[in-house]
Design an enzyme around this catalytic site. Structure first.
Site, PDB file in Angstrom:
ATOM      1  CB  CYS A   1      -2.522  -5.366   1.735  1.00 29.19           C
ATOM      2  SG  CYS A   1      -2.003  -6.870   0.932  1.00 29.19           S
TER       3      CYS A   1
ATOM      4  CG  HIS B   1       0.740  -2.691   2.317  1.00 22.61           C
ATOM      5  ND1 HIS B   1       1.156  -3.787   3.050  1.00 22.61           N
ATOM      6  CD2 HIS B   1       0.343  -3.175   1.100  1.00 22.61           C
ATOM      7  CE1 HIS B   1       0.998  -4.875   2.317  1.00 22.61           C
ATOM      8  NE2 HIS B   1       0.518  -4.532   1.136  1.00 22.61           N
TER       9      HIS B   1
ATOM     10  CG  ASN C   1       2.372  -7.627   0.216  1.00 23.29           C
ATOM     11  OD1 ASN C   1       1.948  -7.530   1.363  1.00 23.29           O
ATOM     12  ND2 ASN C   1       1.658  -7.286  -0.838  1.00 23.29           N
TER      13      ASN C   1
END
Ligand code: ACO
Length: 325
Positions: free
Chosen positions: A115, A252, A282
């Site tokens: 990520c 993020h 996500n």
């Protein structure tokens, strides 16, 4: 004294057409819209179509970024594609993107920091531009996490989605003042002692399978806010900027609670947060450029704005960047 900086010329994004709502997921696993929204802020996510690859989405996002930058693809001499879900084990998906964009010079490679991939990619491209090796880069985050989810595991399958985003970076001389545009600082960290907290249980060398994502969610949550805020404070120290100077905070997009807690701890006003996690879930390395493209498209982020990026992910890896748009 003038300095060389990697200036953002444009950004773009791509989302697969298929929207999957929490209600739809609740038909497949024992969960509810209420649980997912309350724990994560996610309402829906996009899922790539059968046969739609990470490289295909990356090409769409790259073309959108090139159009926004008003430049031709062949002026790009570096492509850094951040992904943990490449089309194949090798070659890098970045070379498929390069070929589909008709670029036959320069270099293209994948980068894997889960990520945190986009922040790692931005830092890598920025260094390679400022070293004088390249002039103009595409930094892309593209992910098909739907392909590595265990769709029977409600603790993970509700959290992730697919998508891609890209920025064009151009090496430019800037005056060397506080008004300089471009990437002002980047800070990267990792600590492999945490590698068992968020991982995929397969791979070419270990199992010869692709594997599925596994996560100790509570453990990830426990570390996320302090790791994120520490590395952002490093970025502030390196530049002399503070939370009050930030125009936009583009984190993020893992979980709305992590985003809000990080902003609160840093003293960043809620109205400066760019959040897309409600609509995208996500999307790992794609989440920051997807959010950037959203906020540029609706004219929140404008030329001259000071933008703070941060991410944390599997490894653990984490990082932050300050960019003057
Ligand atoms: N629907 C309904 N119930 C669920 C679900 C679900 N989808 N998932 C778990 N539960 C249940 C659990 O089984 C547990 O039940 P129990 O108490 O009977 O055992 C209960 O809900 C609570 O589970 P917790 O795991 O304690 O729930 P928590 O409040 O911690 O929320 C979550 C879970 C959302 C995963 C949270 O821990 C989190 O956000 N962690 C960070 C995860 C993350 O952001 N990862 C990505 C960051 S890094 C990257 O981006 C790759």
């Amino acid at each position: 004294m003038s300095v060389l900086r990697s200036v953002v010329l444009g950004c773009g994004s791509y989302l697969p057409a298929r929207v999957v709502t929490n209600h739809e997921l609740a038909k497949a696993v024992e969960t509810s819209d209420e649980w997912i929204v309350q724990r994560t802020g996610i309402h829906e996510r996009r899922i790539a179509a059968t046969g739609e690859l990470t490289s295909d989405m990356a090409v769409h996002a790259a073309k959108a970024a090139l159009a926004a930058a008003k430049i031709e693809a062949d002026s790009i001499d570096l492509i850094v594609l951040a992904t943990s879900t490449p089309d194949q084990t090798f070659p890098a998906s970045a070379v498929s993107v390069q070929a589909q964009l008709g670029i036959h010079h320069g270099a293209a490679f994948d980068l894997q920091a889960v990520c945190s991939g986009f922040v790692f990619g931005l830092a890598t491209a920025d260094s390679m531009l400022r070293s004088g090796s390249f002039k103009r880069a595409l930094v892309i985050g593209s992910e098909t996490f739907s392909r590595i989810l265990d769709w029977n595991d409600r603790t993970t399958c509700v959290l992730f989605g697919d998508g891609a985003g890209a920025v064009v970076l151009d090496l430019q001389e800037q005056p060397g003042t506080r008004e300089d545009r471009g990437v002002l600082t980047t800070h990267l960290r990792s600590d492999g002692r945490h590698k068992g907290k968020l991982y995929v249980d397969g791979g070419p060398s270990s199992t010869q399978t692709v594997g599925h994502l596994r996560m100790e969610g509570r453990e990830v949550f426990r570390h996320a806010v302090s790791m994120i805020t520490d590395v952002v404070v490093d970025a502030f120290k390196a530049t002399g900027y503070s939370a009050a100077d930030i125009d936009w905070f583009v984190p993020h997009q893992a979980n709305r609670r992590i985003i809000d807690a990080s902003a609160h701890k840093l003293g960043i006003a809620p109205e400066k947060i760019v959040a897309t996690v409600d609509r995208h879930g996500n999307t790992s390395a794609a989440s920051i450029p997807l959010a950037l493209a959203d906020a540029v498209a609706d004219r929140r982020i404008k030329r001259g704005d000071l933008v703070l990026l941060e991410a944390m992910g599997g490894g653990f890896t984490w990082g932050a960047a300050l960019v003057r748009w």
